[in-house]
Design a protein around this motif. Sequence first.
Motif, mmCIF file in Angstrom:
data_model
loop_
_atom_site.group_PDB
_atom_site.id
_atom_site.type_symbol
_atom_site.label_atom_id
_atom_site.label_comp_id
_atom_site.label_asym_id
_atom_site.label_seq_id
_atom_site.Cartn_x
_atom_site.Cartn_y
_atom_site.Cartn_z
ATOM 1 N N ASP A 36 8.439 -8.015 -5.500
ATOM 2 C CA ASP A 36 8.080 -6.657 -5.908
ATOM 3 C C ASP A 36 7.303 -5.972 -4.783
ATOM 4 O OD1 ASP A 36 6.816 -4.353 -6.966
ATOM 5 O OD2 ASP A 36 6.827 -5.216 -8.979
ATOM 6 N N GLU A 37 7.902 -4.931 -4.212
ATOM 7 C CA GLU A 37 7.286 -4.258 -3.072
ATOM 8 C C GLU A 37 6.127 -3.355 -3.471
ATOM 9 O OE1 GLU A 37 10.146 -2.415 -0.509
ATOM 10 O OE2 GLU A 37 11.361 -4.227 -0.402
ATOM 11 N N ARG A 42 3.489 -6.260 -1.405
ATOM 12 C CA ARG A 42 2.424 -5.243 -1.337
ATOM 13 C C ARG A 42 1.161 -5.847 -0.732
ATOM 14 N NH1 ARG A 42 0.104 -1.096 0.150
ATOM 15 N NH2 ARG A 42 -1.496 -0.240 -1.191
ATOM 16 N N LEU A 43 0.842 -7.080 -1.138
ATOM 17 C CA LEU A 43 -0.327 -7.749 -0.574
ATOM 18 C C LEU A 43 -0.171 -7.920 0.937
ATOM 19 C CD1 LEU A 43 -3.040 -9.157 -0.952
ATOM 20 C CD2 LEU A 43 -1.785 -11.250 -1.476
ATOM 21 N N TYR A 44 1.033 -8.295 1.390
ATOM 22 C CA TYR A 44 1.276 -8.405 2.829
ATOM 23 C C TYR A 44 0.993 -7.068 3.517
ATOM 24 C CZ TYR A 44 3.778 -12.860 2.236
ATOM 25 O OH TYR A 44 4.117 -14.152 1.958
ATOM 26 N N ASP A 45 1.459 -5.971 2.914
ATOM 27 C CA ASP A 45 1.227 -4.656 3.508
ATOM 28 C C ASP A 45 -0.263 -4.352 3.610
ATOM 29 O OD1 ASP A 45 3.927 -4.155 3.798
ATOM 30 O OD2 ASP A 45 4.090 -2.980 1.946
ATOM 31 N N VAL A 46 -0.998 -4.668 2.558
ATOM 32 C CA VAL A 46 -2.440 -4.405 2.559
ATOM 33 C C VAL A 46 -3.116 -5.198 3.672
ATOM 34 C CG1 VAL A 46 -4.578 -4.749 1.248
ATOM 35 C CG2 VAL A 46 -2.569 -3.763 0.124
#
Length: 105
Positions: A78-79, A85-89
Amino acid sequence: VANDALDLVQTVQGLDTDRVLVRILQNMVVLDADENTPLETILDVMSEVNRSAPGVGGPYEPDDFVHALGISHDFMTDETHGLERLYDVVQNRCVDMSCPPEVGP
């Protein structure tokens, strides 16, 4: 991904001069009076909550595995709300306080 994780650990270690993360990780595997660890308790709760019928207890049934693995898959892919999303943060974090301040509405 593994290299990014190691880079993050090294960065955190450099910033965590009081070794808080090390203490947290050590405390996660300390046995209590019943010979359980906090990590085991967290994993047990996650396992029970993510069954096909949460709270039933007992051994996992085939439907439980299907449901739990489906939840894991959704979290990892889930992006918007998952691991991506956690990777992006983490990748866009401001570690050295050089990021510009947030501008309000």
